[in-house]
Design a protein around this motif. Structure first.
Motif, mmCIF file in Angstrom:
data_model
loop_
_atom_site.group_PDB
_atom_site.id
_atom_site.type_symbol
_atom_site.label_atom_id
_atom_site.label_comp_id
_atom_site.label_asym_id
_atom_site.label_seq_id
_atom_site.Cartn_x
_atom_site.Cartn_y
_atom_site.Cartn_z
ATOM 1 N N ILE A 51 1.054 -0.905 -0.350
ATOM 2 C CA ILE A 51 0.068 0.275 0.144
ATOM 3 C C ILE A 51 0.768 1.090 0.318
ATOM 4 O O ILE A 51 1.788 1.536 0.776
ATOM 5 N N SER A 89 -2.837 4.867 -2.784
ATOM 6 C CA SER A 89 -4.377 5.382 -1.904
ATOM 7 C C SER A 89 -3.703 7.112 -1.965
ATOM 8 O O SER A 89 -3.169 7.406 -2.551
ATOM 9 N N THR A 116 -8.191 2.540 0.766
ATOM 10 C CA THR A 116 -7.129 1.321 0.908
ATOM 11 C C THR A 116 -8.143 0.015 1.277
ATOM 12 O O THR A 116 -8.334 -0.848 0.885
#
Length: 144
Positions: A51, A89, A116
């Motif tokens: 991420i 994100s 996310t």
């Protein structure tokens, strides 16, 4: 014993600033720019998710351009990231002037969390076994 699927979720900041370090995890040790490589050796996860934020992008006219530029920035600096499902994100802030450290705040942290969590749900939705999640916050402690 119930079968389970292991998922490694790693958070990454700006990898262009990362330098080699010696990471220890369980009985494994790895010299790398990326802490999750030591975890990969020890845990052998079935899925790997990384991420990052779209504030890593330096160019782009559309959301897709910014996402692609952010992914490129990650995989250029951390080549092993190409083997991960990468989620880019919404960022919470964007640095306008890095020299004078002037920041323009755009959006809320909830935008990051909601997007996310949605993307993580899409990655995990097909798993029909027990789920073991390994969360590596080494490079993203401020996301907690």
């Amino acid at each position: 014993m119930t079968e389970s699927e292991k998922v490694l979720i790693s958070i990454i900041g700006n990898p262009s600033n990362y330098r080699d370090a010696k990471y220890h995890y369980k009985d494994h040790e790895k010299v790398s720019k990326f802490s999750s490589l030591a975890i990969l050796d020890a845990e052998k996860p079935d899925k790997k998710v990384l991420i990052g934020q779209y504030t890593l992008a330096t160019k782009g006219q559309s959301f897709d351009d910014i996402v692609n530029d952010s992914k490129n920035m990650i995989t250029t600096n951390i080549p092993e990231a190409k083997d991960f499902d990468i989620i880019i994100s919404p960022g919470v802030f964007y640095a306008i002037d890095r020299t004078n450290k002037v920041f323009s705040f755009k959006g809320e942290i909830y935008n990051f969390y909601a997007y996310t969590l949605y993307k993580l749900a899409k990655v995990l939705e097909g798993i029909d076994k027990d789920l073991e999640v390994i969360l590596d916050l080494t490079h993203g402690i401020n996301y907690t």
